[in-house]
Design a protein around this motif. Structure first.
Motif, PDB file in Angstrom:
ATOM      1  N   HIS B 464       0.834  -1.197   0.000  1.00  0.00           N
ATOM      2  CA  HIS B 464       0.000   0.000   0.000  1.00  0.00           C
ATOM      3  C   HIS B 464       0.872   1.253   0.000  1.00  0.00           C
ATOM      4  O   HIS B 464       0.613   2.197  -0.730  1.00  0.00           O
ATOM      5  CB  HIS B 464      -0.897  -0.030   1.233  1.00  0.00           C
ATOM      6  CG  HIS B 464      -1.881   1.069   1.264  1.00  0.00           C
ATOM      7  ND1 HIS B 464      -2.950   1.136   0.363  1.00  0.00           N
ATOM      8  CD2 HIS B 464      -1.985   2.163   2.046  1.00  0.00           C
ATOM      9  CE1 HIS B 464      -3.635   2.223   0.601  1.00  0.00           C
ATOM     10  NE2 HIS B 464      -3.079   2.869   1.629  1.00  0.00           N
ATOM     11  N   LEU B 465       1.920   1.193   0.792  1.00  0.00           N
ATOM     12  CA  LEU B 465       2.833   2.335   0.871  1.00  0.00           C
ATOM     13  C   LEU B 465       3.472   2.613  -0.478  1.00  0.00           C
ATOM     14  O   LEU B 465       3.592   3.759  -0.910  1.00  0.00           O
ATOM     15  CB  LEU B 465       3.903   2.029   1.929  1.00  0.00           C
ATOM     16  CG  LEU B 465       4.826   3.160   2.312  1.00  0.00           C
ATOM     17  CD1 LEU B 465       4.102   4.113   3.237  1.00  0.00           C
ATOM     18  CD2 LEU B 465       6.058   2.611   3.015  1.00  0.00           C
ATOM     19  N   LEU B 466       3.849   1.561  -1.156  1.00  0.00           N
ATOM     20  CA  LEU B 466       4.513   1.755  -2.444  1.00  0.00           C
ATOM     21  C   LEU B 466       3.519   2.258  -3.489  1.00  0.00           C
ATOM     22  O   LEU B 466       3.869   3.062  -4.348  1.00  0.00           O
ATOM     23  CB  LEU B 466       5.152   0.443  -2.907  1.00  0.00           C
ATOM     24  CG  LEU B 466       6.384  -0.004  -2.143  1.00  0.00           C
ATOM     25  CD1 LEU B 466       6.853  -1.348  -2.645  1.00  0.00           C
ATOM     26  CD2 LEU B 466       7.508   0.997  -2.270  1.00  0.00           C
ATOM     27  N   GLY B 493       6.444 -10.600  -7.206  1.00  0.00           N
ATOM     28  CA  GLY B 493       6.769  -9.900  -5.970  1.00  0.00           C
ATOM     29  C   GLY B 493       7.582  -8.644  -6.197  1.00  0.00           C
ATOM     30  O   GLY B 493       7.768  -7.855  -5.286  1.00  0.00           O
ATOM     31  N   ILE B 494       8.057  -8.464  -7.421  1.00  0.00           N
ATOM     32  CA  ILE B 494       8.877  -7.272  -7.686  1.00  0.00           C
ATOM     33  C   ILE B 494       7.960  -6.054  -7.740  1.00  0.00           C
ATOM     34  O   ILE B 494       6.917  -6.087  -8.388  1.00  0.00           O
ATOM     35  CB  ILE B 494       9.658  -7.444  -9.008  1.00  0.00           C
ATOM     36  CG1 ILE B 494      10.527  -8.704  -8.932  1.00  0.00           C
ATOM     37  CG2 ILE B 494      10.504  -6.221  -9.291  1.00  0.00           C
ATOM     38  CD1 ILE B 494      11.158  -9.073 -10.241  1.00  0.00           C
ATOM     39  N   ARG B 495       8.334  -5.033  -7.034  1.00  0.00           N
ATOM     40  CA  ARG B 495       7.474  -3.861  -6.977  1.00  0.00           C
ATOM     41  C   ARG B 495       8.075  -2.687  -7.745  1.00  0.00           C
ATOM     42  O   ARG B 495       7.391  -1.978  -8.448  1.00  0.00           O
ATOM     43  CB  ARG B 495       7.239  -3.452  -5.522  1.00  0.00           C
ATOM     44  CG  ARG B 495       6.554  -4.510  -4.684  1.00  0.00           C
ATOM     45  CD  ARG B 495       5.103  -4.695  -5.110  1.00  0.00           C
ATOM     46  NE  ARG B 495       4.412  -5.680  -4.275  1.00  0.00           N
ATOM     47  CZ  ARG B 495       4.173  -6.935  -4.649  1.00  0.00           C
ATOM     48  NH1 ARG B 495       4.554  -7.364  -5.839  1.00  0.00           N
ATOM     49  NH2 ARG B 495       3.534  -7.768  -3.839  1.00  0.00           N
ATOM     50  N   LEU B 496       9.368  -2.480  -7.598  1.00  0.00           N
ATOM     51  CA  LEU B 496      10.003  -1.322  -8.225  1.00  0.00           C
ATOM     52  C   LEU B 496      11.366  -1.739  -8.768  1.00  0.00           C
ATOM     53  O   LEU B 496      12.011  -2.649  -8.236  1.00  0.00           O
ATOM     54  CB  LEU B 496      10.230  -0.210  -7.191  1.00  0.00           C
ATOM     55  CG  LEU B 496       9.062   0.699  -6.834  1.00  0.00           C
ATOM     56  CD1 LEU B 496       9.480   1.582  -5.682  1.00  0.00           C
ATOM     57  CD2 LEU B 496       8.665   1.553  -8.022  1.00  0.00           C
ATOM     58  N   LEU B 497      11.781  -1.055  -9.830  1.00  0.00           N
ATOM     59  CA  LEU B 497      13.122  -1.273 -10.355  1.00  0.00           C
ATOM     60  C   LEU B 497      13.827   0.078 -10.396  1.00  0.00           C
ATOM     61  O   LEU B 497      13.247   1.062 -10.876  1.00  0.00           O
ATOM     62  CB  LEU B 497      13.086  -1.863 -11.760  1.00  0.00           C
ATOM     63  CG  LEU B 497      12.576  -3.289 -11.937  1.00  0.00           C
ATOM     64  CD1 LEU B 497      11.118  -3.303 -12.273  1.00  0.00           C
ATOM     65  CD2 LEU B 497      13.399  -3.994 -12.985  1.00  0.00           C
ATOM     66  N   ILE B 498      15.037   0.096  -9.880  1.00  0.00           N
ATOM     67  CA  ILE B 498      15.829   1.322  -9.998  1.00  0.00           C
ATOM     68  C   ILE B 498      16.938   1.004 -10.984  1.00  0.00           C
ATOM     69  O   ILE B 498      17.862   0.251 -10.678  1.00  0.00           O
ATOM     70  CB  ILE B 498      16.423   1.740  -8.640  1.00  0.00           C
ATOM     71  CG1 ILE B 498      15.333   1.729  -7.567  1.00  0.00           C
ATOM     72  CG2 ILE B 498      17.073   3.091  -8.725  1.00  0.00           C
ATOM     73  CD1 ILE B 498      15.865   1.892  -6.168  1.00  0.00           C
ATOM     74  N   SER B 534      10.418   6.302  -0.607  1.00  0.00           N
ATOM     75  CA  SER B 534       9.070   6.864  -0.526  1.00  0.00           C
ATOM     76  C   SER B 534       8.868   7.942  -1.589  1.00  0.00           C
ATOM     77  O   SER B 534       7.769   8.085  -2.122  1.00  0.00           O
ATOM     78  CB  SER B 534       8.828   7.433   0.866  1.00  0.00           C
ATOM     79  OG  SER B 534       9.809   8.408   1.146  1.00  0.00           O
ATOM     80  N   LYS B 535       9.921   8.696  -1.930  1.00  0.00           N
ATOM     81  CA  LYS B 535       9.768   9.770  -2.918  1.00  0.00           C
ATOM     82  C   LYS B 535      10.282   9.350  -4.285  1.00  0.00           C
ATOM     83  O   LYS B 535      10.218  10.141  -5.223  1.00  0.00           O
ATOM     84  CB  LYS B 535      10.524  11.006  -2.439  1.00  0.00           C
ATOM     85  CG  LYS B 535       9.883  11.624  -1.213  1.00  0.00           C
ATOM     86  CD  LYS B 535      10.533  12.923  -0.855  1.00  0.00           C
ATOM     87  CE  LYS B 535       9.843  13.518   0.373  1.00  0.00           C
ATOM     88  NZ  LYS B 535      10.700  14.516   1.028  1.00  0.00           N
TER      89      LYS B 535
END
Lengths: 410, 713
Positions: B464-466, B493-498, B534-535
């Motif tokens: 939820h936070l993401l 399960g991967i949520r973000l990639l940098i 978070s940002k």
């Protein structure tokens, strides 16, 4: 049956159990013509004789000058392997009754088997690994059973034996971690659960048609729907908090007392009525499993070292180990007292071996049951004479053990 | 006997007229030469005889008689005058042969250079008899003439005179020290004039003088003068003799307890080397030099020789000759004693045990991991990195086989396998217990994965936070790209990639779990990036590159950031944006770094198998450098609660040390190695690649090149 005359004998000092056994058999044969050969085990001051007599007496500091009273019992015969029940995944827990065996499995299911090893029922409903199972109530028509899972819920199932149908009656929600252990009290109306979230919760086991109110976060409707399918939500009657680490094992030592073992190196005794902490036994290793025998009123604990320790839960001085049984080479994952014999217990360990112990011989077990090819995770035994062990090799082994022999003194 | 030494030079003189001397000289010469010859001969013979072991040496029998003969000759010469006198009377009878020399008693040498020897009664010259005898003639004469021994030459006339029997007897008597006259008795009874016995009659009959029995007036006068002088005090009574010695004890006032006391400065003489087998008269054959060795020995400088003699073998001790180098050797020994260094060796009597610092026994430092308990099998290639959930229930491992596995700690059950399609260089579980997120370094991107393990509420809240992120209005320029995972990745399960521009090396979380730092294999200033989850905002904290960054670390409490390059660890203050400290690691290549939960101590592992412990308050140099591993260190770790730290190395072992940090600032940390944990099989020369402690229990996990993760408890 095997009484002989109470006359002192002079026995050679280097005699072993087999020699003594021959001697008794000869005496018996002299009295009774149709005597058949029986093997005996011998006890000196409540300790099993496992080595030559002289060595035993040296280690026990018994003078060879005095008359030593040697007790003998019929030798406990080795458990005979009976069934090997194959599962699809690791077996996390097992509990057997006179008719059925209930196992919890890492493939998110609980299974019911007949004693002959026939699969009767597969209970699917959990979304995670089933960590513990327990029989609640057994009737000829329907049975109540419990399964605790890593998905933080405990499900109360009703199993219709005739129709062979299973129905989730209640979903016990409230734990914030994997529920690792459940225990049903002797009145069969309550049960207690221990979880990774350090809490113990006591639940009512009586099936009702009402759903307990659960103040659930409103922003998760999807999860709620999913759980609603699996019976009515139930909330705990009481929560016992006090452990600082995960609770690994719980049991009811009597109707009013709960005993819990935890990773914080303690065993705590709780008053089930008031929820108060009664006493604490402190060890120095993580406890994996505990078992209580009402016959000898001792707690046995298996921990993350090689030892099985026996405790007196009533002792006031807290952390006194009465005895430690050492023979395993890995963590002891589960221990279980014999339901019929006050001296016997079995233990399963990460070294793939199940051991059958007699507390009168703490250096070496009576029998090693080395059938498993991987870690042993659970053991159980029934009053009907069955030993069960399940492990990470997906197999549940059953052994038939002989009925307890009567003790005869000499 | 002084003349004898004069003999040999005389031999070289040409024949001259001084016959008498010549005769004696030649006599002596022959005797002397004979002696010489026989002496040398005899010595040689002696040697030979001894060699043969036959009967002992016997002196040549000729020696003593000859010697006595010369004695006789000499005494004969001395008695010349008497002989001449005797001859005078003898020759009185024959007047024709009266060739009396009239020169008188003068040294006859005066006539040495003349042809004559004197003058006769008629004043005519007496000529020296013509002597043309050479050595051979004289020898022949000596041999043939039976009276040669009693023939002497008359000095006055130069004629040969044969001594008569009486004369010979006289000579012999004189030589024996007897009187010449046979009839003279030297021992006639003596008659005493004065006897020692007191006789009844005095020798003189003179009465005693009067003065012998009256007191002397002069003496009386002298005595009274002395008495008066003593009375008047002019004469002092003799002083008592002063018996103080004229010498004194030079060291009498020396402090006997001072270290410089002479007796304390005794320097013992250097000890001589004890003789060895090679010095034996019959050494074992291996000590005897071979021909080449002997040659080499001879060619060596005497100072360079190992042995200053050649070992020699003799048949028996008796055959050993005198030691020719004896004096030389004594001299050298004296030199040794004289020139030996007079330096006192100050030997300190210290028990070596006392020098070892007192360390507590490992037994008293329980608990620490001691045995291998579980093996987490499943990876097919080397397991590079490990991380554990903050509760200690789950373990995540990244491997070269392109997967990340999630394990249940207590049963070694693999709960999840996440294929990521690349070598996993680093994994880091978010340390914040309220967030369930794992950062994984694969190739050029950091994956933020929600493993969906543990509390449902927690990982739901994390999702939820993401999801609640709202992109800012204007797009900011960032060094990396933040990409939201697509549906397929999301299900894994991967949520973000940098996504970075270069391959990644390491990722680490800040203690609060919002910021994470990533290290890129690059040598520009873009090596280290700090991301805010978070940002979804990344920044590059460094303007310049200070070297190849090995690993970075956040301080657990304060806003510090540690950057380890090959040799140094730099500590930056993130708030003030400045360099606070620069730690010298004293090693060649830092491989890993871990910080004590208290935040004041750092350990650095290096590829040159050292582990440096820094006390940040103490110094920028290591407080201690531990060299317990045999090979390069790959990973170091601190325990969160227990005073333990561990290091994993290429030699396949994990060494667990007790590292107690005291609250008292004055007390230095106590470091005790407690256990070497073995278990990993060395594969491709790699052993343990990562170590990590369980957050609550004294357990240590290690991942190895053999594709396993092991738990030691």
């Amino acid at each position: 049956r095997f009484a002989v005359q109470d006359v002192p004998f002079s026995v050679p000092a280097n005699a072993e159990t087999t020699d003594l056994s021959h001697l008794i058999n000869k005496l018996l044969a002299a009295d009774n013509a149709d005597h058949k050969y029986v093997e005996f085990d011998f006890l000196i001051n409540g300790q099993f004789l496992r080595m030559p007599l002289v060595m035993h007496m040296e280690t026990e500091n018994i003078s060879t000058e005095e008359v030593v009273e040697i007790e003998y019992v019929e030798k406990y015969m080795a458990p005979q392997p009976e069934e090997c029940i194959f599962h699809d995944d690791w077996i996390s827990s097992v509990q057997a009754t006179e008719e059925w065996i209930l196992t919890g499995c890492y493939d998110h299911t609980a299974r019911i088997w007949s004693l002959e090893g026939k699969s009767i029922m597969t209970i699917a409903g959990h979304t995670e690994v089933v960590k513990d199972v327990a029989w609640m109530k057994q009737d000829s028509l329907s049975c109540l059973l419990l399964s605790a899972s890593m998905d933080q819920t405990i499900l109360l199932w009703e199993w219709n034996v005739e129709k062979n149908k299973v129905k989730a009656l209640h979903c016990c929600r409230g734990h914030a971690g994997s529920v690792d252990s459940i225990a049903v009290d002797c009145t069969r109306t309550k049960f207690c659960s221990g979880s990774w979230d350090k809490m113990l919760k006591i639940w009512s086991a009586v099936p009702t048609d009402e759903e307990d109110e659960m103040e659930e976060a409103a922003n998760r409707p999807r999860k709620k729907q999913k759980t609603e399918q699996l019976g009515l939500t139930r909330t705990p009657l009481a929560t016992l908090s006090g452990h600082t680490e995960a609770v690994s094992s719980v049991l009811w030592s009597d109707a009013e007392e709960i005993c819990s073992a935890s990773w914080d190196h303690t065993i705590k005794l709780w008053d089930a009525e008031t929820g108060d902490l009664k006493s604490t036994l402190t060890g120095n290793k993580v406890f994996n499993s505990i078992s209580y025998s009402p016959l000898c009123r001792r707690l046995a604990s298996g921990s993350t070292d090689r030892h099985i320790r026996l405790w007196d839960p009533r002792s006031k001085d807290g952390s006194l180990v009465l005895l430690s049984l050492t023979s395993h080479t890995g963590w002891v994952t589960s221990v279980k007292w014999s339901p019929t014999h006050e001296h016997q217990l079995i233990s399963g360990s990460l070294d793939n071996i199940v051991k059958l112990w007699d507390t009168r011989s703490c250096k070496a077990p009576l029998y090693d049951l080395a059938a498993h090819e991987d870690k042993v995770l659970c053991v159980d035994w029934t009053e009907a004479g069955l030993l069960l062990s399940g492990g990470a090799d997906n197999k549940l082994y059953c052994y038939r053990y002989p009925a307890t022999a009567s003790d005869v003194g000499a | 006997m002084g003349r004898r030494s004069r003999g040999p030079p005389r031999r070289a003189q040409p024949f001259q007229g001084a016959e008498s001397e010549e005769v004696t000289d030649s006599e002596e010469e022959s005797v002397y030469s004979g002696l010489e010859e026989s002496g040398s001969d005899s010595s040689e013979e002696e040697e030979e005889e001894e060699d043969e072991g036959s009967d002992g040496s016997s002196p040549p029998p000729t020696r003593t008689p000859r010697k006595s003969k010369t004695l006789e000759d000499e005494s004969a010469l001395e008695g010349n005058e008497a002989l001449l006198a005797q001859n005078e009377y003898e020759e009185d009878s024959s007047d024709e042969e009266d060739i009396r020399n009239t020169v008188g008693n003068i040294p006859m040498e005066w006539y040495q250079d003349f042809p004559h020897i004197g003058y006769n009664l008629d004043g005519k010259k007496i000529y020296k008899p013509i002597r043309n005898k050479d050595e051979l003639d004289m020898f022949l004469e000596k041999m043939e003439n039976p009276d040669y021994w009693r023939t002497i030459q008359d000095k006055m006339t130069g004629a040969d005179i044969k001594l008569t029997d009486e004369q010979v007897e006289l000579v012999q008597r004189l030589q024996r020290g007897q009187f010449g006259d046979v009839h003279f008795n030297p021992y006639e009874p003596a008659v005493d004039f004065f006897t020692h016995e007191v006789m009844i009659h005095p020798v003189t009959n003179r009465p005693a003088d009067k003065r012998s029995f009256i007191p002397s007036l002069i003496e009386k006068e002298k005595v009274s003068k002395l008495v008066h002088a003593i009375k008047m005090g002019w004469i002092k009574p003799r002083k008592p003799k002063d018996d103080t010695p004229t010498y004194y004890d030079l060291w009498a006032h020396e402090d006997p307890n001072s270290i410089l006391g002479r007796h304390k400065m005794h320097v013992p003489a250097p000890k001589m080397k004890l003789p060895g087998h090679e010095e034996s008269y019959n050494p074992p054959p291996e000590y005897l030099l071979s021909e080449e060795e002997k040659l080499a020995w001879e060619q060596q400088e005497p100072a360079e020789r190992k042995l200053n003699f050649v070992p020699q073998q003799y048949r028996c001790l008796r055959a050993v000759p005198a030691y020719p180098r004896f004096i030389h050797e004594r001299f050298e020994r004296c030199l040794d004693l004289y020139l030996c260094p007079r330096q006192r060796k100050m030997r300190v009597n210290v028990d070596p045990e006392d020098l070892i610092p007192k360390l507590p026994k490992p037994r008293d430092l329980q608990p620490f991991p001691t045995t291998q308990a579980l093996i987490y099998r499943g990876h097919t290639s080397l397991v590079r990195c490990l991380s554990i959930s903050p509760t200690g229930q789950w373990l995540v491992s990244g491997s070269d086989d392109g997967t990340v596995r999630f394990w249940e700690v207590c049963t070694a059950r693999c709960m999840k396998t996440l294929p990521v399609g690349g070598v996993v260089k680093s994994v880091a579980w978010n340390p914040n217990p309220t967030i369930c997120l794992v950062a994984i370094c694969v190739n050029q991107s950091v994956l933020l994965v929600n493993p969906c393990l543990g509390d449902k509420l927690l990982y739901g809240a994390t999702d939820h936070l993401l999801e609640s992120y709202e992109a800012p209005e204007e797009e900011r320029i960032q060094p990396v790209q933040w990409v939201t995972a697509n549906v397929e990745e999301h299900s894994k399960g991967i949520r973000l990639l940098i996504q970075h521009s270069k391959a990644l090396k390491q990722v680490t979380w800040h203690g609060k779990g919002d910021y994470l730092a990533s290290v890129v294999t690059d040598n520009s200033n873009m090596q280290v990036l700090i991301h805010q989850t978070s940002k979804r905002w990344s920044q590059n904290p460094f303007r310049k590159s200070k070297g190849l960054v090995q690993c970075v670390l956040f301080h657990p409490i304060r806003p510090y950031f540690f950057v380890a390059t090959q040799r140094y660890v730099r500590v930056y203050n993130l708030l003030k944006q400045e360099l606070t400290k620069k730690l010298m690691a004293n090693c060649k290549w830092v491989s890993s770094m871990a910080i004590h939960p208290g935040g004041d101590n750092i350990i650095c592992g290096s590829y040159d198998s050292k582990l440096a412990w820094f006390d940040l308050d103490l110094s920028t140099r290591p407080y201690q450098l531990l060299r317990h591993h045999k090979k390069a260190l790959r990973s170091v770790a601190f325990h969160k609660h227990y005073p333990l730290f561990a290091s994993g190395s290429d030699d396949g072992t994990v060494i667990v040390c007790h590292g107690m940090v005291y609250n008292d600032l004055l007390q230095n940390p106590l470091l005790v190695p407690v256990k070497v944990l073995k278990g990993h099989v060395q594969t491709l020369d790699l052993g343990v690649l990562d170590v990590i402690f369980h957050p609550t229990q004294p357990w240590v996990f290690s991942s190895g090149a053999d594709g396993t993760v092991r738990l030691y408890t």
